[in-house]
Design an enzyme around this catalytic site. Structure first.
Site, PDB file in Angstrom:
ATOM      1  N   GLU A 271       0.829  -1.214   0.000  1.00  0.00           N
ATOM      2  CA  GLU A 271       0.000   0.000   0.000  1.00  0.00           C
ATOM      3  C   GLU A 271       0.860   1.260   0.000  1.00  0.00           C
ATOM      4  OE1 GLU A 271      -2.033  -0.540   3.711  1.00  0.00           O
ATOM      5  OE2 GLU A 271      -3.454  -1.977   2.893  1.00  0.00           O
ATOM      6  N   PRO A 272       1.691   1.441  -1.023  1.00  0.00           N
ATOM      7  CA  PRO A 272       2.553   2.624  -1.023  1.00  0.00           C
ATOM      8  C   PRO A 272       1.749   3.898  -1.282  1.00  0.00           C
ATOM      9  CG  PRO A 272       2.743   1.475  -3.114  1.00  0.00           C
ATOM     10  CD  PRO A 272       1.868   0.621  -2.231  1.00  0.00           C
ATOM     11  N   GLY A 273       2.089   4.945  -0.591  1.00  0.00           N
ATOM     12  CA  GLY A 273       1.456   6.239  -0.836  1.00  0.00           C
ATOM     13  C   GLY A 273       2.531   7.255  -1.181  1.00  0.00           C
ATOM     14  N   TYR A 314       4.992  18.168  11.293  1.00  0.00           N
ATOM     15  CA  TYR A 314       6.017  17.145  11.568  1.00  0.00           C
ATOM     16  C   TYR A 314       7.433  17.721  11.581  1.00  0.00           C
ATOM     17  CZ  TYR A 314       2.235  14.345   9.382  1.00  0.00           C
ATOM     18  OH  TYR A 314       1.045  13.791   9.007  1.00  0.00           O
ATOM     19  N   CYS A 342      -1.568  33.724  10.038  1.00  0.00           N
ATOM     20  CA  CYS A 342      -1.255  34.335  11.327  1.00  0.00           C
ATOM     21  C   CYS A 342      -0.948  33.302  12.399  1.00  0.00           C
ATOM     22  CB  CYS A 342      -2.402  35.227  11.761  1.00  0.00           C
ATOM     23  SG  CYS A 342      -2.632  36.559  10.593  1.00  0.00           S
ATOM     24  N   GLU A 343       0.190  32.669  12.282  1.00  0.00           N
ATOM     25  CA  GLU A 343       0.682  31.670  13.243  1.00  0.00           C
ATOM     26  C   GLU A 343       2.198  31.685  13.122  1.00  0.00           C
ATOM     27  OE1 GLU A 343      -0.996  29.093  15.009  1.00  0.00           O
ATOM     28  OE2 GLU A 343      -3.010  29.432  14.222  1.00  0.00           O
ATOM     29  N   TYR A 371       0.668  14.022   1.063  1.00  0.00           N
ATOM     30  CA  TYR A 371       0.235  14.719   2.266  1.00  0.00           C
ATOM     31  C   TYR A 371       0.384  16.237   2.111  1.00  0.00           C
ATOM     32  CZ  TYR A 371       0.875   9.927   3.961  1.00  0.00           C
ATOM     33  OH  TYR A 371       0.842   8.561   4.099  1.00  0.00           O
TER      34      TYR A 371
END
Ligand code: PLP
Length: 413
Positions: A271-273, A314, A342-343, A371
């Site tokens: 199941e490679p993504g 991450y 604004c972060e 992702y």
């Protein structure tokens, strides 16, 4: 697929500054050839045994990309009813769709059963009961594998370790055999396999092999009890090269090592993504402003954490390169590449030694195909960005940039 020609950065045979001018920024840009090559690498590695390569579509669920993969024979690994819907729309054969996830709802299970997907990767005893009951109502049998947690701890970010003791995923290793014995007694359950998925962005084969050997023990035990396990579903998780110097094992290396653990008559699912779509997609952004503050240079781009959250979530690294080759004698400075959100956590790269590119120039945030768009949001009421597919000399818009009206589309009061 990514190279400089006469000072301009190209994907396949398309100049990226042309893409920026035609479609605006920020925009995700994908190479069809890279996607096909990545999939073919898996396919070639699988030739010795029977089985399926199921693209983990949570990494990128754009219809055009799913369609490319469906057309070249991929199956799909899904995590929700919505993903199953997208995959069916894109033309995946339902008999090549597998479905994992710790929290499948009644509606999702019903939807998957009615559409005759290949199998459920079951993650708890209560989920098994639910699937059996729903299948009975529909007067059909559900194909299942148990997702077993093999208790290994691969070397990757803690948020993307899934096969370690104490994570929420799968049936606990101790309960695995009991799960199969329970499933055997269920009238509307058909046991077809076993599943494990230990994490993501894993750059060493050893963890996969350790996990596979532990799974083999369960398979042997289960088969001693007269339950046949036909499919070994080994999940995804193979990493890609984000940073220069990183060593990445090939699918062939991974797959041949895993094959050697199990008996010859087994069929396999991978199941490679990330390793299919990660290096095939990049985020094209424009430098809006530059400033010096606190002794550091800031490039403020039109790509923010809502477009690509991996650096924030991450602390992930994406190489950032100017789309026009910069003369070697242009001064380089320590820079943060940040977005407009604004972060303080809104950055795409920090402490990079980058040439002082001009305001209005474009930067490519590389290897953001997995992702990236799939995790994008409208935070700060920033409409979802555009996505473009490059195929040789051709450029196709696969998702148009959203507008302000889209932001309030579903508001009813
Ligand atoms: C996320 C996921 C994958 C894909 O992982 P990659 O690291 O992107 O290859 C495969 N299987 C399952 C069950 C997953 O949750």
């Amino acid at each position: 697929m990514l190279e400089f020609r006469k000072g301009d950065l190209y994907i396949e045979n398309v100049k990226l500054s042309d893409v920026a001018k035609e479609y605006g920024t920020s925009t995700y840009v994908y190479s069809k050839q890279q996607i096909v090559n990545n999939f073919e690498n898996y396919k070639k590695a699988m030739t010795l045994r029977d089985g399926l390569i199921c693209f983990a579509c949570k990494t990128n669920s754009s219809g055009a990309i799913l369609k490319i993969l469906a057309d070249i024979g991929a199956g799909a690994d899904t995590t929700s009813g919505g993903e199953i819907y997208r995959c069916l729309k894109a033309g995946f054969n339902p008999s090549k769709i597998v479905y994992a996830g710790v929290g499948k709802t009644v509606e999702e299970i019903e939807y998957a059963l009615k559409n005759k997907i290949f199998m459920f990767n079951v993650e708890s005893f209560e989920e098994l009961d639910a699937i059996d009951k729903i299948a009975a109502n529909l007067k059909i049998k559900a194909n299942i594998a148990f997702r077993v947690n093999p208790y290994v701890n691969p070397d990757t970010h803690s948020y993307i370790v899934t096969g370690k003791k104490g994570t929420k995923f799968g049936i606990s290793y101790e309960d695995a055999v009991k799960a199969y014995l329970t499933a055997k007694r269920k009238k509307n359950i058909n046991i077809v396999g076993i599943h494990f998925h230990i994490g993501s962005q894993i750059l060493e084969i050893e963890s996969f092999v350790v996990a596979a050997k532990k799974i083999k023990k369960i398979v042997d035990e289960v088969e001693k009890n007269g339950i046949r396990i036909s499919y070994i579903d080994c999940g995804g998780g193979l990493g890609i090269k984000y940073e220069k110097g990183e060593k990445v094992p090939s699918p062939k290396c991974l797959i041949s090592e895993i094959f050697s653990v199990f008996d010859k008559d087994k069929k396999f699912i991978f199941e490679p993504g990330r390793s299919i779509i990660g290096n095939a997609g990049h985020l094209l952004a424009k430098v809006l402003y530059r400033k010096m503050s606190g002794g550091k240079n800031f490039f403020i781009t039109d790509a923010g954490m809502n477009d690509l959250i991996r650096p924030t979530l991450y602390n992930a690294y994406h190489e950032i390169i100017p789309v026009k080759k910069i003369n070697a004698n242009v001064k380089k400075v320590r820079s943060d590449v940040v977005g407009p959100v604004c972060e303080s956590g809104d950055f795409v790269g920090r402490n990079r030694i980058l040439p002082i590119v001009k305001q209005g120039e474009y930067l490519l945030i590389t290897c953001a195909g997995a992702y990236g768009a799939a995790m994008s949001s409208e935070y700060n009421s920033r409409p979802l960005l555009a996505e473009v597919l490059i195929d040789d000399k051709q450029t196709k818009l696969i998702r148009k940039r959203a507008n302000y009206k889209d932001l309030i589309l579903n508001e009813v009061l």
